[in-house]
Write an enzyme that holds these catalytic residues in place. Structure first.
Site, PDB file in Angstrom:
ATOM      1  N   GLY A 154       0.822  -1.195   0.000  1.00  0.00           N
ATOM      2  CA  GLY A 154       0.000   0.000   0.000  1.00  0.00           C
ATOM      3  C   GLY A 154       0.861   1.252   0.000  1.00  0.00           C
ATOM      4  O   GLY A 154       2.071   1.202   0.236  1.00  0.00           O
ATOM      5  N   CYS A 155       0.225   2.389  -0.261  1.00  0.00           N
ATOM      6  CA  CYS A 155       0.978   3.640  -0.347  1.00  0.00           C
ATOM      7  C   CYS A 155       1.472   4.110   1.018  1.00  0.00           C
ATOM      8  O   CYS A 155       2.624   4.537   1.148  1.00  0.00           O
ATOM      9  CB  CYS A 155       0.131   4.720  -1.020  1.00  0.00           C
ATOM     10  SG  CYS A 155      -1.545   4.876  -0.379  1.00  0.00           S
TER      11      CYS A 155
END
Length: 352
Positions: A154-155
């Protein structure tokens, strides 16, 4: 390179923000060609109807998702889908010889029980999941090179883990003191309409969400524990910032050796990331800004030490849609194919 020699690639979930970023990056990649665009609600529509600015470059229609068709046309498949869908397709694609890069959370966890606790649902793909490699190249480069299935981070975890990894890997901080304060632009919430993302709701405002229960927490803890060699729990608090792109993650931790100064840590970080072309360690007293990374696959890291509290403060800035999503997935594919890690990825940001 002749088009026939390019590697055929498919994107499932092509109409979302992750998908459209992948399309843009693939069009600029010298060794890849776009062979398939798949979607559910957007099936039958021309990609350029959804995104008119691609009209002169992408003439393909989005097709209904069919594993047989995908495997017949593609050697590599990017799954840019909501959580809980990729695992239903990945095993069949791998069995048919495709390399798969999943941009959702489905293959980020080595323990499926952890996934089910935080994301819910049943899973019947245990044999496939056990072979997935976590797609953070700066930490797992050699494993990614041999992978058939990559679970792209994920970011928030990308920005946070790049900030904290050298400290945990070398045991420089008390792991129980790690606090992560992170802020993301609105594109991190995806393209689906949400009231909280409306301009009237988000503009001129700043707020935390998912406090003490955000789904990225166990993902961060899993990798932190791997780095430290023992279980690590972190305090992670995300915030929504009224901008479109970017993540700034600020990590705090107490140093084991209070004698360490900023220059020592910058030397340690520079050495740790010496073979990582996408990580830029900033000089003394320079702290990253999200705008510097916008439109690029770069991560900018600044380091500071507070001698009053014996804490290290590490700041990390990325573009959540590139290094935090589509660009990182393409970086992983470059490694899987034995190509240069930087191939086809943007290095110059949008500025101002």
């Amino acid at each position: 390179m002749d088009d026939l020699e390019r590697l055929p690639v498919g994107i499932v979930g092509a109409s979302g923000y992750g998908g459209v970023q992948l399309v843009r990056l693939l069009m600029d990649h010298p060794k890849l060609k776009l062979a398939y665009l798949g979607g559910d609600s957007s099936a039958g529509k021309s990609f350029s109807d959804l995104y008119p600015h691609f009209g002169n470059f992408v003439n393909q229609a989005i097709e209904s998702v069919d594993v047989e068709t995908i495997a017949e046309r593609c050697k590599v498949v990017f799954l840019s889908l909501p959580n809980g869908l990729a695992w239903k397709m990945a095993p069949a694609l791998i069995e048919k010889g495709c390399k798969v890069l999943d941009l959702s959370a489905d293959y980020r966890f080595s323990n499926l029980d952890t996934y089910k606790t935080w994301y819910g649902g049943d899973r019947t793909d245990g044999e496939t999941a056990v072979n997935a490699v976590y797609g953070l190249p700066e930490l797992y480069r050699e494993r990614i090179k041999e992978a058939q299935l990559v679970g792209c981070p994920g970011c928030y975890p990308t920005a946070s883990l790049l900030a904290i990894s050298p400290l945990l890997k070398q045991g420089l901080v008390l792991s129980e003191t790690v606090i992560i304060d992170a802020k993301s632009g609105t594109s991190g919430g995806g393209r689906q309409a949400k009231t909280s993302m409306l301009l009237a709701e988000a503009d001129n405002s700043l707020g935390a969400y998912g406090v003490a229960r955000h789904r990225h927490t166990p993902e961060i803890e899993q990798i932190c524990s791997d780095l430290a060699g023992h279980e690590v729990l972190v305090q992670f608090t995300p915030h929504l910032i009224p901008m479109v792109r970017g993540i700034l993650s600020t990590v705090y931790a107490t140093l084991r050796d209070p004698g360490l100064v900023r220059e020592d840590l910058i030397t340690i970080y520079t050495a740790f990331y010496r073979s990582s072309p996408w990580v830029k360690i900033l000089p003394n007293g320079v702290y990253p800004q999200t705008k510097w990374a916008a439109g690029t696959n770069l991560c900018y890291i600044g380091v500071e030490v507070d001698p009053r509290t014996d804490r290290v403060i590490v700041m990390s800035a990325i573009d959540n849609l590139i290094k935090g999503q589509a660009g990182q997935a393409l970086q992983c594919l470059n490694l899987m194919m034995g190509w240069e890690e930087t191939l086809g990825l943007p290095q110059m940001g949008f500025y101002p």
